[in-house]
Design a protein around this motif. Structure first.
Motif, PDB file in Angstrom:
ATOM      1  N   GLN A   1       0.694  -1.212  -0.107  1.00 24.18           N
ATOM      2  CA  GLN A   1       0.140   0.035  -0.086  1.00 24.18           C
ATOM      3  C   GLN A   1       1.114   1.242   0.045  1.00 24.18           C
ATOM      4  O   GLN A   1       1.889   1.332   0.714  1.00 24.18           O
ATOM      5  CB  GLN A   1      -0.796   0.079   1.068  1.00 24.18           C
ATOM      6  CG  GLN A   1      -1.851   1.271   1.382  1.00 24.18           C
ATOM      7  CD  GLN A   1      -2.413   1.006   2.621  1.00 24.18           C
ATOM      8  OE1 GLN A   1      -3.361  -0.030   2.989  1.00 24.18           O
ATOM      9  NE2 GLN A   1      -2.568   2.056   3.436  1.00 24.18           N
ATOM     10  N   SER A   2       0.277   2.337  -0.800  1.00 27.09           N
ATOM     11  CA  SER A   2       1.248   3.481  -0.947  1.00 27.09           C
ATOM     12  C   SER A   2       0.995   4.257   0.443  1.00 27.09           C
ATOM     13  O   SER A   2      -0.415   4.280   0.832  1.00 27.09           O
ATOM     14  CB  SER A   2       0.822   4.327  -1.999  1.00 27.09           C
ATOM     15  OG  SER A   2       1.346   5.544  -2.132  1.00 27.09           O
TER      16      SER A   2
ATOM     17  N   LEU B   1      -0.367   1.384   9.657  1.00 27.43           N
ATOM     18  CA  LEU B   1      -0.116   2.901   9.785  1.00 27.43           C
ATOM     19  C   LEU B   1       0.124   3.477  10.829  1.00 27.43           C
ATOM     20  O   LEU B   1       1.288   4.350  10.975  1.00 27.43           O
ATOM     21  CB  LEU B   1      -0.926   3.658   8.876  1.00 27.43           C
ATOM     22  CG  LEU B   1      -0.729   5.077   8.434  1.00 27.43           C
ATOM     23  CD1 LEU B   1       0.572   5.259   7.675  1.00 27.43           C
ATOM     24  CD2 LEU B   1      -2.034   5.742   7.960  1.00 27.43           C
ATOM     25  N   ASP B   2      -0.543   3.245  11.988  1.00 27.13           N
ATOM     26  CA  ASP B   2      -0.467   3.837  13.175  1.00 27.13           C
ATOM     27  C   ASP B   2       0.910   3.416  14.071  1.00 27.13           C
ATOM     28  O   ASP B   2       1.722   4.210  14.678  1.00 27.13           O
ATOM     29  CB  ASP B   2      -1.722   3.628  14.345  1.00 27.13           C
ATOM     30  CG  ASP B   2      -1.502   4.413  15.362  1.00 27.13           C
ATOM     31  OD1 ASP B   2      -1.814   5.354  15.249  1.00 27.13           O
ATOM     32  OD2 ASP B   2      -1.752   3.738  16.629  1.00 27.13           O
TER      33      ASP B   2
ATOM     34  N   PRO C   1      13.216  -0.622   5.696  1.00 20.54           N
ATOM     35  CA  PRO C   1      11.911  -0.036   5.272  1.00 20.54           C
ATOM     36  C   PRO C   1      10.573  -1.051   5.455  1.00 20.54           C
ATOM     37  O   PRO C   1      10.697  -2.081   4.896  1.00 20.54           O
ATOM     38  CB  PRO C   1      12.208   0.169   3.725  1.00 20.54           C
ATOM     39  CG  PRO C   1      13.054  -0.490   3.282  1.00 20.54           C
ATOM     40  CD  PRO C   1      14.096  -1.052   4.460  1.00 20.54           C
ATOM     41  N   LEU C   2       9.893  -0.736   6.247  1.00 19.62           N
ATOM     42  CA  LEU C   2       8.792  -1.691   6.484  1.00 19.62           C
ATOM     43  C   LEU C   2       7.475  -1.164   5.885  1.00 19.62           C
ATOM     44  O   LEU C   2       7.083   0.230   5.603  1.00 19.62           O
ATOM     45  CB  LEU C   2       8.430  -1.777   8.030  1.00 19.62           C
ATOM     46  CG  LEU C   2       9.053  -1.878   8.960  1.00 19.62           C
ATOM     47  CD1 LEU C   2       8.791  -1.745  10.438  1.00 19.62           C
ATOM     48  CD2 LEU C   2       9.726  -3.462   8.711  1.00 19.62           C
ATOM     49  N   ALA C   3       7.019  -2.103   4.939  1.00 22.13           N
ATOM     50  CA  ALA C   3       5.791  -1.678   4.006  1.00 22.13           C
ATOM     51  C   ALA C   3       4.498  -2.496   4.623  1.00 22.13           C
ATOM     52  O   ALA C   3       4.389  -3.447   4.957  1.00 22.13           O
ATOM     53  CB  ALA C   3       6.130  -2.128   2.678  1.00 22.13           C
TER      54      ALA C   3
ATOM     55  N   THR D   1      -3.808  -6.532   4.104  1.00 22.05           N
ATOM     56  CA  THR D   1      -3.982  -6.541   5.626  1.00 22.05           C
ATOM     57  C   THR D   1      -5.359  -6.240   5.963  1.00 22.05           C
ATOM     58  O   THR D   1      -6.031  -5.212   5.530  1.00 22.05           O
ATOM     59  CB  THR D   1      -2.983  -5.696   6.119  1.00 22.05           C
ATOM     60  OG1 THR D   1      -3.034  -5.643   7.812  1.00 22.05           O
ATOM     61  CG2 THR D   1      -3.155  -4.274   5.740  1.00 22.05           C
ATOM     62  N   PRO D   2      -5.997  -6.823   7.105  1.00 17.94           N
ATOM     63  CA  PRO D   2      -7.276  -6.655   7.476  1.00 17.94           C
ATOM     64  C   PRO D   2      -7.181  -5.349   8.412  1.00 17.94           C
ATOM     65  O   PRO D   2      -8.379  -4.914   8.853  1.00 17.94           O
ATOM     66  CB  PRO D   2      -7.807  -7.712   8.161  1.00 17.94           C
ATOM     67  CG  PRO D   2      -6.663  -8.471   8.556  1.00 17.94           C
ATOM     68  CD  PRO D   2      -5.518  -7.902   7.491  1.00 17.94           C
ATOM     69  N   HIS D   3      -6.004  -4.921   8.740  1.00 18.70           N
ATOM     70  CA  HIS D   3      -5.889  -3.919   9.736  1.00 18.70           C
ATOM     71  C   HIS D   3      -4.834  -2.403   9.186  1.00 18.70           C
ATOM     72  O   HIS D   3      -3.888  -2.292   9.924  1.00 18.70           O
ATOM     73  CB  HIS D   3      -4.891  -4.335  10.935  1.00 18.70           C
ATOM     74  CG  HIS D   3      -5.438  -5.839  11.574  1.00 18.70           C
ATOM     75  ND1 HIS D   3      -6.883  -5.693  11.837  1.00 18.70           N
ATOM     76  CD2 HIS D   3      -4.946  -7.177  11.460  1.00 18.70           C
ATOM     77  CE1 HIS D   3      -7.070  -7.230  12.204  1.00 18.70           C
ATOM     78  NE2 HIS D   3      -5.729  -7.674  11.861  1.00 18.70           N
ATOM     79  N   PRO D   4      -5.004  -2.003   8.103  1.00 16.67           N
ATOM     80  CA  PRO D   4      -4.454  -1.070   7.411  1.00 16.67           C
ATOM     81  C   PRO D   4      -3.995   0.213   8.341  1.00 16.67           C
ATOM     82  O   PRO D   4      -3.054   0.556   8.542  1.00 16.67           O
ATOM     83  CB  PRO D   4      -5.010  -0.792   6.144  1.00 16.67           C
ATOM     84  CG  PRO D   4      -6.480  -1.240   6.478  1.00 16.67           C
ATOM     85  CD  PRO D   4      -6.357  -2.229   7.305  1.00 16.67           C
ATOM     86  N   GLU D   5      -5.266   0.759   9.118  1.00 17.67           N
ATOM     87  CA  GLU D   5      -5.098   1.776   9.949  1.00 17.67           C
ATOM     88  C   GLU D   5      -4.144   1.397  11.220  1.00 17.67           C
ATOM     89  O   GLU D   5      -3.217   2.301  11.340  1.00 17.67           O
ATOM     90  CB  GLU D   5      -6.290   2.215  10.495  1.00 17.67           C
ATOM     91  CG  GLU D   5      -7.451   2.723   9.531  1.00 17.67           C
ATOM     92  CD  GLU D   5      -8.370   1.427   8.838  1.00 17.67           C
ATOM     93  OE1 GLU D   5      -7.970   0.266   9.265  1.00 17.67           O
ATOM     94  OE2 GLU D   5      -9.027   1.698   7.937  1.00 17.67           O
ATOM     95  N   LEU D   6      -4.118   0.129  11.641  1.00 15.31           N
ATOM     96  CA  LEU D   6      -3.390   0.097  12.746  1.00 15.31           C
ATOM     97  C   LEU D   6      -1.922  -0.295  12.376  1.00 15.31           C
ATOM     98  O   LEU D   6      -1.129   0.403  12.895  1.00 15.31           O
ATOM     99  CB  LEU D   6      -3.748  -1.286  13.393  1.00 15.31           C
ATOM    100  CG  LEU D   6      -2.904  -1.937  14.541  1.00 15.31           C
ATOM    101  CD1 LEU D   6      -3.202  -1.279  15.795  1.00 15.31           C
ATOM    102  CD2 LEU D   6      -3.231  -3.427  14.742  1.00 15.31           C
TER     103      LEU D   6
END
Length: 605
Positions: free
Chosen positions: A122-123, A435-436, A421-423, A428-433
Motif C-alpha cells: 500500500q502506498s 500505519l499507526d 523499510p517496513l511496508a 492486511t485487514p488492519h491497514p489503519e493499525l
C-alpha cells in the motif's frame, strides 16, 4: 528382489522431518496468540537477526501494545524474524498466496521489485504530509528546546526523517511505499587498539636500532609509502589509529612482522572476506582512486554514472586500462590483498568478524549494522582477551605519500538512505493499525530508544544515537556519491561485468597478470554480440520500457485526480511527466551514442 538399505535414506528422512517441523514452527509463530477471537493480531516480518534488533523491536512493540487505544481496540502487534537466506522465498510465497504478514521489510524478494511493489503493498504518499501525532511537544525529549519541540510537532511526517523518507521511496513508481525505521551508517574501520599500540612500539624500536630491517626501510622515505618526518613521529607517539594511508600501510607491515613470532601465526593485518564491505580497498579506495575519471564520464551532469557513460567513455578514450590512474588502482588493490588472509574471497562475513573479535586482526572494515555485534562480542570476552575497539573513517593519503595524487577526497555521505523499510501489505485487514504503528516507531522518543537498544542510528530529526554509533554519523564533505566508476556496477550487462569485476579479482589474487586481464576485458567490450553494442541497446530498451511505465502511471494519476477527486495525485502526475519526458523512449541514450559515435548508426537488435 530386496532393495539394499542406503544411509542416504536416513538423510532424506531427517531432512523431511526438519522441513515439517520448520513449517509447523513458522505457522505456529504466525498464528501464535490468534486463538483468542477477541484479539486482533498485527504481524511484522523481517530478516534482521543481528544481536539486539529483535529485543529492541520487541521493546517498541510492547510499548505500543500498552497504549490505551490499542488495548481497548483488542489489538496486539507481534514480530516474526525469518533468516535472511530464506526471507525472499518466504515473502514471495505468502504474498502470492495472500497470507503474508501485515507489515513486511522490503528487500530480498525477487517478486517485490519495481512496479510489482504496488501490486502487493500500500502506498503511504497520502499520509506523509500530515504531522506525526506521536510527536506532540509533551512527548519529545527534554534536551530539545521549546522552539525545537514546536517545530518538530508541526513538521510533516516525511520532513521528520533525516533522509526525507527516501529509504521508503520507489523511484520507478514515484511513490512512498515503505517507512524506514533505522539507519546503519556507512563503512568504517574498526581497529584493535592493543595491536595498534603493539605495532607502533615495534616501529619505534626498529627506528631506534642501528640497522633497520628491510621491511621498514622499504616503506619509509621518498621512494616508499610515506616520508619519515616530524608528523610521523608525532603520530607514532600519540596513541591514535592511522591518520593517513601511508601510516595504515606501516602498521600492516609491522603486524606481518609480528605474525612471524612463535604463537602469533594466526595474526593478520586486515580481516577481509568475500563480503564486499570487508574489502576496504575495493569498497572505499578503488572508487576514490578513479573519482577524477568518473567526473569526466558524467556527460549529462547528473552527478551519477550510467552504464553507457562508462562504456561510452572507454570507447571515446576518456579512460583506458593503460591510463596510469586505472592501472595504479589495480596495483593498489593488489597491495591491500597482501594484508588480507589467504583465499579471502572464499571467506564470509561471519568468519571475518570472528577473526577480528578473537584478536587476530589489526582491523576490519564493515558498516554500522555490524557495530553492535562487534562491540558486544569483544565486551563479552574474558578480561585478558578483551581489547579496546576504535572506529574511524578510512584515512586518505597525505601529501608525499604513495598515491596521494589519487586518494585525496572521500565520497560524501550526505545522500544516505535510511534502512529497514517496513511496508503495509495491501491484503492486511488492519491497514489503519499498521500505519499507526509505523508512526509510533518513527516518533522521536520511540525511534531514539528503539535504535539505542539495537545499537543502530535513529532515522528522525531530534533523536540522539547511542555513543558508540556517533562515529557512523554521515560525513557530508566530499564528492557526489553517484560519481563512482565501478567495474562491478550492476548497471553493466553481465558479460562486461564479469570481464571487468570477475577477472579483476583474479588479478588481485595473483591468478592472472594485468596484461591478460586487459586483453580479455577489451575483447569482451569490443565483441559485437556481447559487448558495448549490446550494452547500448539494452540501456535504450530499458529507458523505452520506463517511458511506457511512466505513461501508464500518468493515466492512473489522471483518473485519480479528475475522476476520483484525489488532489494529491497532481504532484505525482507532474513528477511522472518529468520522468516520461526525460526518458522519452530512450532518446537521451541515442543522443549520447551520436555524441560518442557521430558517424555510426545506433545498434538495433
Amino acid at each position: 528382489m530386496k532393495t539394499p538399505f542406503s544411509t542416504s535414506w536416513i538423510s532424506l528422512g531427517l531432512l523431511a522431518v526438519v522441513y515439517v517441523v520448520s513449517i509447523f514452527h513458522i505457522f505456529a509463530q504466525s498464528f501464535n496468540g490468534a486463538a483468542d477471537s477477541n484479539e486482533r493480531v498485527l504481524r511484522i516480518v523481517h530478516w534482521q537477526l543481528e544481536p539486539g534488533y529483535r529485543e529492541g523491536l520487541q521493546w517498541a512493540i510492547d510499548e505500543y501494545n500498552s497504549l490505551p487505544h490499542v488495548r481497548e481496540a483488542g489489538y496486539r502487534v507481534q514480530q516474526q524474524a525469518v533468516p535472511e537466506r530464506i526471507y525472499g522465498q518466504f515473502l514471495n510465497v505468502h504474498l502470492i498466496s495472500g497470507t503474508a504478514p501485515d507489515l513486511a521489510a522490503l528487500g530480498m524478494s525477487r517478486v517485490v521489485k519495481g512496479n510489482t511493489v504496488a501490486r502487493f503493498f500500500q502506498s503511504v504518499s497520502d499520509q506523509v504530509v500530515a504531522p506525526n501525532p506521536y510527536n506532540s511537544p509533551e512527548t519529545l525529549p527534554g534536551y530539545l528546546s521549546e522552539s525545537e519541540k514546536q517545530a518538530i510537532a508541526k513538521m510533516g511526517w516525511q520532513e521528520t526523517f533525516l533522509d526525507g523518507m527516501k529509504g521508503g521511496f520507489i523511484q520507478d513508481l514515484n511513490d512512498y511505499f515503505a517507512v524506514p525505521v533505522s539507519a546503519f551508517g556507512s563503512i568504517r574501520l574498526f581497529y584493535n587498539m592493543d595491536l595498534v599500540q603493539e605495532a607502533k612500539a615495534l616501529v619505534l624500536s626498529e627506528l631506534a636500532a642501528e640497522t633497520r630491517p628491510s621491511w621498514l626501510a622499504d616503506i619509509l622515505g621518498s621512494s616508499g609509502d610515506l616520508p619519515e618526518d616530524a608528523r610521523l613521529m608525532v603520530w607514532l607517539n600519540n596513541g591514535q589509529p592511522p591518520e593517513s594511508l601511508g601510516q595504515l600501510f606501516l602498521l600492516c607491515e609491522a603486524i606481518l612482522h609480528i605474525a612471524k613470532q612463535p604463537g602469533r601465526e594466526a595474526l593478520i593485518p586486515i580481516s577481509a572476506s568475500g563480503y564486499t564491505n570487508n574489502d576496504v580497498a575495493r569498497k572505499v579506495y578503488h572508487p576514490i582512486f578513479l573519482a577524477e575519471v568518473a567526473r569526466a564520464l558524467d556527460r549529462d551532469y547528473s552527478s551519477t554514472l550510467d552504464a553507457v557513460e562508462i562504456i561510452g567513455g572507454w570507447q571515446s578514450g576518456l579512460w583506458k586500462f593503460e591510463h596510469p590512474e586505472v592501472e595504479e588502482s589495480i596495483r593498489m588493490l593488489q597491495r591491500f590483498a597482501d594484508y588480507y588472509p589467504s583465499g579471502f574471497y572464499g571467506l564470509d562475513r561471519e568468519q571475518a568478524q570472528r577473526r577480528f573479535v578473537h584478536g587476530n586482526a589489526l582491523l576490519i572494515s564493515t558498516g554500522g549494522w555490524d557495530a553492535a555485534s562487534i562491540f558486544r562480542s569483544v565486551a563479552a570476552k574474558s578480561e585478558e582477551a578483551r581489547f579496546e575497539v576504535r572506529v574511524t573513517t578510512a584515512p586518505l593519503a597525505h601529501e608525499g605519500e604513495r598515491w596521494s595524487q589519487y586518494i585525496k577526497q572521500p565520497f560524501s555521505e550526505a545522500e544516505f538512505k535510511a534502512g529497514v523499510p517496513l511496508a503495509i501489505n495491501k491484503a492486511t485487514p488492519h491497514p489503519e493499525l499498521a500505519l499507526d504503528f509505523l508512526r509510533f516507531i518513527t516518533s522521536v522518543r520511540v525511534n531514539e530508544e528503539f535504535n539505542q537498544r539495537v545499537g543502530w542510528l535513529p532515522v528522525v530529526v531530534g533523536a540522539e544515537p547511542v555513543d558508540s554509533m556517533r562515529a557512523f554519523l554521515p560525513q557530508i564533505e566530499g564528492a557526489p556519491t553517484g560519481l563512482q566508476l565501478s567495474f562491478g556496477s550492476q548497471a553493466l550487462i553481465s558479460q562486461i561485468r564479469i570481464a571487468l569485476e570477475g577477472n579483476m579479482k583474479l588479478v588481485v589474487d595473483g591468478d592472472m597478470d594485468y596484461d591478460t586481464f586487459v586483453d580479455i576485458a577489451e575483447d569482451v567490450i569490443t565483441d559485437g554480440r556481447i559487448g558495448a553494442e549490446k550494452q547500448w541497446y539494452e540501456r535504450w530498451q530499458k529507458a523505452n520500457d520506463q517511458t511506457i511505465a511512466y505513461d501508464q502511471s500518468l493515466n492512473i494519476e489522471s483518473i485519480k485526480q479528475y475522476i476520483m477527486g484525489d488532489d494529491s495525485a497532481m504532484d505525482r502526475r507532474k513528477s511522472h511527466l518529468y520522468e516520461a519526458v526525460y526518458n522519452d523512449q530512450g532518446y537521451w541514450v541515442r543522443l549520447l551514442w551520436d555524441n560518442v559515435h557521430p558517424d555510426e548508426a545506433f545498434p538495433e537488435r
